[in-house]
Design a protein around this motif. Structure first.
Motif, PDB file in Angstrom:
ATOM      1  N   VAL A 270      -2.137  -7.593  -8.350  1.00 32.72           N
ATOM      2  CA  VAL A 270      -2.263  -8.871  -8.445  1.00 32.72           C
ATOM      3  C   VAL A 270      -1.967  -9.386  -6.961  1.00 32.72           C
ATOM      4  O   VAL A 270      -0.743  -9.231  -6.438  1.00 32.72           O
ATOM      5  CB  VAL A 270      -1.596  -9.886  -9.300  1.00 32.72           C
ATOM      6  CG1 VAL A 270      -1.992 -11.240  -9.204  1.00 32.72           C
ATOM      7  CG2 VAL A 270      -1.940  -9.336 -10.993  1.00 32.72           C
ATOM      8  N   GLY A 271      -3.068 -10.112  -6.331  1.00 32.95           N
ATOM      9  CA  GLY A 271      -2.762 -10.784  -4.783  1.00 32.95           C
ATOM     10  C   GLY A 271      -2.719 -12.331  -5.111  1.00 32.95           C
ATOM     11  O   GLY A 271      -3.059 -12.960  -5.999  1.00 32.95           O
ATOM     12  N   TYR A 272      -1.851 -12.795  -4.680  1.00 30.96           N
ATOM     13  CA  TYR A 272      -1.738 -14.613  -4.490  1.00 30.96           C
ATOM     14  C   TYR A 272      -1.097 -14.926  -3.168  1.00 30.96           C
ATOM     15  O   TYR A 272       0.057 -14.488  -2.769  1.00 30.96           O
ATOM     16  CB  TYR A 272      -0.693 -14.748  -5.711  1.00 30.96           C
ATOM     17  CG  TYR A 272      -0.447 -16.300  -5.922  1.00 30.96           C
ATOM     18  CD1 TYR A 272      -1.713 -17.286  -6.013  1.00 30.96           C
ATOM     19  CD2 TYR A 272       0.743 -16.900  -5.349  1.00 30.96           C
ATOM     20  CE1 TYR A 272      -1.446 -18.361  -6.171  1.00 30.96           C
ATOM     21  CE2 TYR A 272       0.652 -18.230  -5.418  1.00 30.96           C
ATOM     22  CZ  TYR A 272      -0.336 -18.985  -5.923  1.00 30.96           C
ATOM     23  OH  TYR A 272      -0.241 -20.578  -6.064  1.00 30.96           O
ATOM     24  N   GLN A 273      -1.927 -15.663  -2.400  1.00 28.32           N
ATOM     25  CA  GLN A 273      -1.310 -16.264  -1.346  1.00 28.32           C
ATOM     26  C   GLN A 273      -0.888 -15.255  -0.277  1.00 28.32           C
ATOM     27  O   GLN A 273      -0.014 -15.272   0.138  1.00 28.32           O
ATOM     28  CB  GLN A 273      -0.143 -17.437  -1.555  1.00 28.32           C
ATOM     29  CG  GLN A 273      -0.776 -18.544  -2.341  1.00 28.32           C
ATOM     30  CD  GLN A 273      -0.001 -19.665  -2.213  1.00 28.32           C
ATOM     31  OE1 GLN A 273       1.392 -19.435  -2.021  1.00 28.32           O
ATOM     32  NE2 GLN A 273      -0.151 -20.805  -2.789  1.00 28.32           N
TER      33      GLN A 273
ATOM     34  N   LEU B  50       0.128 -12.191  -0.632  1.00 26.22           N
ATOM     35  CA  LEU B  50       1.150 -11.236  -1.150  1.00 26.22           C
ATOM     36  C   LEU B  50       0.817 -10.574  -2.388  1.00 26.22           C
ATOM     37  O   LEU B  50      -0.262 -10.991  -3.045  1.00 26.22           O
ATOM     38  CB  LEU B  50       2.506 -12.193  -1.757  1.00 26.22           C
ATOM     39  CG  LEU B  50       2.987 -12.947  -0.759  1.00 26.22           C
ATOM     40  CD1 LEU B  50       4.312 -13.856  -1.334  1.00 26.22           C
ATOM     41  CD2 LEU B  50       3.552 -12.123   0.466  1.00 26.22           C
ATOM     42  N   ARG B  51       1.444  -9.421  -2.866  1.00 21.70           N
ATOM     43  CA  ARG B  51       0.711  -8.791  -3.921  1.00 21.70           C
ATOM     44  C   ARG B  51       2.151  -8.317  -4.823  1.00 21.70           C
ATOM     45  O   ARG B  51       3.090  -7.688  -4.345  1.00 21.70           O
ATOM     46  CB  ARG B  51       0.131  -7.187  -3.083  1.00 21.70           C
ATOM     47  CG  ARG B  51      -1.241  -7.368  -3.205  1.00 21.70           C
ATOM     48  CD  ARG B  51      -1.683  -6.046  -2.222  1.00 21.70           C
ATOM     49  NE  ARG B  51      -1.939  -5.393  -3.260  1.00 21.70           N
ATOM     50  CZ  ARG B  51      -2.242  -3.822  -2.743  1.00 21.70           C
ATOM     51  NH1 ARG B  51      -2.227  -3.653  -1.390  1.00 21.70           N
ATOM     52  NH2 ARG B  51      -2.629  -2.750  -3.360  1.00 21.70           N
ATOM     53  N   TRP B  52       1.727  -8.241  -6.086  1.00 22.70           N
ATOM     54  CA  TRP B  52       2.500  -7.751  -7.183  1.00 22.70           C
ATOM     55  C   TRP B  52       1.731  -6.569  -7.877  1.00 22.70           C
ATOM     56  O   TRP B  52       0.725  -6.756  -8.376  1.00 22.70           O
ATOM     57  CB  TRP B  52       2.469  -8.870  -8.292  1.00 22.70           C
ATOM     58  CG  TRP B  52       3.741  -9.920  -7.570  1.00 22.70           C
ATOM     59  CD1 TRP B  52       5.025 -10.092  -7.876  1.00 22.70           C
ATOM     60  CD2 TRP B  52       3.435 -11.092  -6.979  1.00 22.70           C
ATOM     61  NE1 TRP B  52       5.487 -11.265  -7.444  1.00 22.70           N
ATOM     62  CE2 TRP B  52       4.549 -11.761  -6.707  1.00 22.70           C
ATOM     63  CE3 TRP B  52       2.342 -11.610  -6.203  1.00 22.70           C
ATOM     64  CZ2 TRP B  52       4.572 -12.956  -5.841  1.00 22.70           C
ATOM     65  CZ3 TRP B  52       2.107 -12.570  -5.519  1.00 22.70           C
ATOM     66  CH2 TRP B  52       3.525 -13.320  -5.229  1.00 22.70           C
TER      67      TRP B  52
ATOM     68  N   ASP C  36       0.784  -1.158   0.080  1.00 23.93           N
ATOM     69  CA  ASP C  36      -0.028   0.006   0.069  1.00 23.93           C
ATOM     70  C   ASP C  36       1.028   1.268   0.067  1.00 23.93           C
ATOM     71  O   ASP C  36       0.515   2.171  -0.846  1.00 23.93           O
ATOM     72  CB  ASP C  36      -0.769  -0.003   1.026  1.00 23.93           C
ATOM     73  CG  ASP C  36      -1.887  -0.918   1.160  1.00 23.93           C
ATOM     74  OD1 ASP C  36      -2.583  -1.536  -0.094  1.00 23.93           O
ATOM     75  OD2 ASP C  36      -2.511  -1.672   2.109  1.00 23.93           O
ATOM     76  N   ALA C  37       1.871   1.256   0.802  1.00 23.74           N
ATOM     77  CA  ALA C  37       3.083   2.405   0.846  1.00 23.74           C
ATOM     78  C   ALA C  37       3.784   2.557  -0.485  1.00 23.74           C
ATOM     79  O   ALA C  37       3.694   3.545  -1.018  1.00 23.74           O
ATOM     80  CB  ALA C  37       3.885   2.277   1.946  1.00 23.74           C
TER      81      ALA C  37
ATOM     82  N   TYR D   9       7.239  -5.881  -6.308  1.00 24.05           N
ATOM     83  CA  TYR D   9       6.999  -7.329  -5.979  1.00 24.05           C
ATOM     84  C   TYR D   9       7.422  -7.691  -4.433  1.00 24.05           C
ATOM     85  O   TYR D   9       8.372  -6.845  -3.889  1.00 24.05           O
ATOM     86  CB  TYR D   9       7.786  -8.303  -6.975  1.00 24.05           C
ATOM     87  CG  TYR D   9       9.126  -8.244  -6.715  1.00 24.05           C
ATOM     88  CD1 TYR D   9       9.885  -9.349  -5.953  1.00 24.05           C
ATOM     89  CD2 TYR D   9      10.152  -7.333  -7.150  1.00 24.05           C
ATOM     90  CE1 TYR D   9      11.291  -9.288  -5.683  1.00 24.05           C
ATOM     91  CE2 TYR D   9      11.613  -7.399  -6.900  1.00 24.05           C
ATOM     92  CZ  TYR D   9      11.915  -8.465  -6.226  1.00 24.05           C
ATOM     93  OH  TYR D   9      13.290  -8.307  -6.054  1.00 24.05           O
ATOM     94  N   PRO D  10       6.896  -8.505  -3.871  1.00 24.38           N
ATOM     95  CA  PRO D  10       7.237  -8.911  -2.372  1.00 24.38           C
ATOM     96  C   PRO D  10       8.603  -9.907  -2.535  1.00 24.38           C
ATOM     97  O   PRO D  10       8.554 -10.766  -3.182  1.00 24.38           O
ATOM     98  CB  PRO D  10       6.097  -9.780  -2.058  1.00 24.38           C
ATOM     99  CG  PRO D  10       5.493 -10.317  -3.195  1.00 24.38           C
ATOM    100  CD  PRO D  10       5.755  -9.467  -4.274  1.00 24.38           C
TER     101      PRO D  10
END
Length: 136
Positions: free
Chosen positions: A34-37, A39-41, A16-17, A57-58
């Motif tokens: 995009v969120g997955y498990q 996490l967000r990209w 978000d930041a 990316y995370p």
């Protein structure tokens, strides 16, 4: 040969930041989120340049990275030594004022560099170093 840069990846620690910084401060368009498990990209890019993007990316999702490597990445991100992005603008002073007003960490105010480029340096919310050059 016809090759172009499509996307570069920068790690984030807080999606978000990072989204607020790249969208609201730098004025980039959000191209994908995009969120997955858990996490967000987030893919962002400059308006008018649809073929050039940055994927936020995370870093914890890096395949094959050991726990020790992930800790090293986190430490380097915190120091601003893991990832660097070079941006350009026709009005460096206006861009710097907007970035500084956002509360971003300023590393170097607009300066004429000995190698002939006027630029500044700031850190994004994840600690990534961003240098912003003045286009001539």
């Amino acid at each position: 040969m016809d090759i172009s840069i499509h996307a570069s990846f920068l790690p984030h620690t807080d999606p978000d930041a990072s989204l607020a910084f790249y969208r609201d401060v730098l004025g980039f368009e959000v191209r994908n989120d995009v969120g997955y498990q858990g996490l967000r990209w987030i893919t962002v890019g400059p308006p008018g340049q649809p073929d050039t993007s940055i994927v936020l990316y995370p870093p914890s999702a890096s395949p094959g990275a050991t726990d020790e490597e992930k800790r090293t990445i986190a430490a380097m991100m915190a120091k601003g030594t893991y990832a660097i992005l070079l941006l350009a603008t026709p009005d460096l002073d206006a861009a710097f004022e907007r970035i500084q007003a956002s509360g971003a960490e300023v590393v170097e105010e607009p300066t004429m560099q000995p190698y002939g480029v006027r630029d500044c340096a700031v850190r994004d919310p994840a600690g990534n170093l961003l240098r912003v050059q003045e286009r001539r």
